[in-house]
Design an enzyme around this catalytic site. Sequence first.
Site, PDB file in Angstrom:
ATOM      1  CD  GLU A 245      -2.919   1.222   2.264  1.00 24.32           C
ATOM      2  OE1 GLU A 245      -3.132   2.309   2.839  1.00 24.32           O
ATOM      3  OE2 GLU A 245      -3.498   0.161   2.564  1.00 24.32           O
ATOM      4  CB  CYS A 279      -2.469   6.492   2.942  1.00 26.30           C
ATOM      5  SG  CYS A 279      -0.942   5.986   3.769  1.00 26.30           S
TER       6      CYS A 279
END
Length: 478
Positions: A245, A279
């Site tokens: 990720e 994020c």
Amino acid sequence: MKHLHNVINGIAAEALDSAVRDVVNPFTEHVIAQIPAGSAADADAAVESARTAQETWAALDLEERLRYLSRTADVIEGHIRELAELESQEMGKPIPVAEQFITGGISALRTSVEQARTYPFVADVTAPGEPGRTIVIRQPLGVVALIIPWNFSVSSILASIGPLIAAGDTVVIKPSEKAPLSAARLVELFDMPPGVVNLLHGDARAGRPLVEHEAVKLVHFTGSVEAGRSVGVAAAKRLQRSILELGGNDPVIVDSDVDVVATAKAVAMSTFINSGQICTSSERIYVHRTIADEFTHALVAEAEAFAMIDDPDSDGLGPIVDDAQRKIMHAHVLDAVAHGATILVGGELPDRLGYFYPATVLTGATPDMRIMNEETFGPIAPITVVDSFDEAITLANGTSFGLASTVYSRNPENLKRCGEINAAIVWINEWQSGGVGVTYEPWGLSGVGATGGAASFDAATRPFSMVYSSSTEVVDAT
């Protein structure tokens, strides 16, 4: 001054190399701790501890493994405040924000326990009328390297580790060298047999040999695109798995028919909370022309309300994790201005102690600007005015990233088109919403590998089949 140690086989272990790194409090700019810088020898010790413990751990009954996880969740629940304070000290997060996300991490851990009880670790997949029997068994992979980011140390661990531990894997956790304090304390709170959960401190001197280690069967990495590429290559060379990720430059689409003030408040939250160091923070805002002026005015008002804080226990903007990250985001703002953007609020380095950056709103953002193409990771809201929902989708997809996106609209026809957005998740009319069934895989440079729900258990296990002839009695495969 704290001196942190690795945790190997359930006990604090001195590093096998004398090099250290400082940990700096971004509120005060003072060194508050030192950690081992890391070495191949330290990585070997951590992996060997996990490898030795794994067979015994996997041999336990599933319910016994889940009891360990449930007890761990109970213990951590009594230390939320302590862990939140550590996250605040190491990366500048306001304590109320830290408490909120740690609570969410505990909930994710408990959810993993419940999902494990219904996950098909053993499944009879014999088709009706098929001769014989076919049983699919999902076995643990072995040792997993869990490399976590500095912005959400505790919740990142808790959200990821449940399926791994429940499946029978053992774990080596490597926290970011920027924010190791909360992870170190969290590992102390884990109620697990020795070697099931290990902690390895350090920078690339620890991370590189960890991801290259031949006994590591899965690398679960959250971090930058550059580092993620290296992790993926290292795993591929060993023909092992990786879940990556990576970065994001997440778009927000604001349609013409929304409640403007409420939507501006929601966008401000998704842009400025944790000083934009999430994020999935909103980093590109596409607003329909018919409401652009009203929305911009409301967003500026929200930005002005996000004041920089002196007291970590209060709500508002904490500091950026370090000065290097702050310089990157400020460079993005200066580049945008140089290319024609206008700063409506913020956009200047404050003359004060700590690595702070004000909540910033820019107008006139265009695709050629760095801030619209690179991950900024700060409390900055660049606005682009669009004439249609179609134009907004086109611009939203004008990036190499694809982590998350948010759409605010009441138009059913436009909402049907949300699936056209290149992203792992599209939130509709509420940022960070979703239940326990959310499953996603990043798009483009934002990573690879599906997680969430059953996908996390799939990633933690290896399926194989036992195929019985029609004349053979099926034995208990559990």
